[in-house]
Design an enzyme around this catalytic site. Structure first.
Site, PDB file in Angstrom:
ATOM      1  N   HIS A 290      38.286  35.829  41.474  1.00 47.61           N
ATOM      2  CA  HIS A 290      39.660  35.155  41.085  1.00 47.61           C
ATOM      3  C   HIS A 290      39.060  33.484  40.738  1.00 47.61           C
ATOM      4  CE1 HIS A 290      44.201  34.121  41.477  1.00 47.61           C
ATOM      5  NE2 HIS A 290      43.529  35.282  40.079  1.00 47.61           N
TER       6      HIS A 290
ATOM      7  N   LYS B 155      38.309  27.080  45.805  1.00 47.12           N
ATOM      8  CA  LYS B 155      39.650  27.277  45.793  1.00 47.12           C
ATOM      9  C   LYS B 155      39.512  27.794  47.543  1.00 47.12           C
ATOM     10  CE  LYS B 155      41.474  30.479  42.336  1.00 47.12           C
ATOM     11  NZ  LYS B 155      41.924  31.276  42.193  1.00 47.12           N
TER      12      LYS B 155
ATOM     13  N   GLN C  27      28.357  30.841  41.957  1.00 46.57           N
ATOM     14  CA  GLN C  27      27.819  29.830  40.562  1.00 46.57           C
ATOM     15  C   GLN C  27      27.072  30.126  39.271  1.00 46.57           C
ATOM     16  OE1 GLN C  27      25.991  25.195  39.711  1.00 46.57           O
ATOM     17  NE2 GLN C  27      25.622  26.204  41.885  1.00 46.57           N
TER      18      GLN C  27
END
Length: 170
Positions: free
Chosen positions: A24, A73, A90
């Site tokens: 997400h 997050k 990443q």
């Protein structure tokens, strides 16, 4: 006079995958020298406990262009989750950005003029680094595509549909 690609900022979001390996991504694209650069640099210089913003790389010492700031997050916990954040997610973000430039979503000739801020969800229960990579790659690309195309537009968004008389929006 043509409209600049990102006059102030473009904002996008995408969710791809299922379960523990889903991705997400929220992102903001903006010009160097504007408010996005201020936010980009401030966040990079002020990490918080267990949420460390960093510049996304395709491999060591090869930064993504446009420069992208990655912030997790979910706090990094456990070895596999850390490997997913600083590895597969990443690189997935980086490849999604690179593909967006290659496919013309972000003008290649102007890529150096932009910055991207990405807030990326990697589930602490991630199980499969390859699936994490694939999902993050797709989420990054889809978030950029949504930002560039300003999708969903006001008319497509349920909150902006006119309510029928006497009925509340849900």
């Amino acid at each position: 006079m043509s409209t600049p690609f990102a006059p102030t900022a473009l904002i996008g979001e995408a969710f791809v995958g299922q379960g523990a390996n889903a991705a997400h991504t929220h992102l903001v694209i903006g010009h160097k020298g504007g408010p996005v650069e201020t936010a980009w640099a401030t966040a990079l210089a002020t990490p918080s406990s267990r949420h460390v913003p960093f510049m996304a790389v395709m491999r060591p010492s090869v930064v993504v262009k446009p420069l992208a700031r990655f912030t997790n997050k979910a706090a990094a916990v456990g070895e596999l989750h850390q490997r997913a954040i600083w590895g597969s997610a990443q690189v997935g973000l980086g490849l999604g950005i690179t593909d967006a430039v290659g496919n013309g979503l972000i003008p290649a000739k102007e890529a150096e003029a932009y910055l991207i801020i990405a807030a990326v969800w990697v589930n602490p229960e991630v199980e499969d680094l390859d699936a994490s990579f694939r999902n993050q790659h797709a989420a990054a690309y889809n978030a950029i595509r949504g930002a560039v195309n300003r999708h969903p537009g006001r008319q497509q968004h349920p909150a902006h549909r006119p309510a029928r008389t006497g009925q509340a929006l849900r």
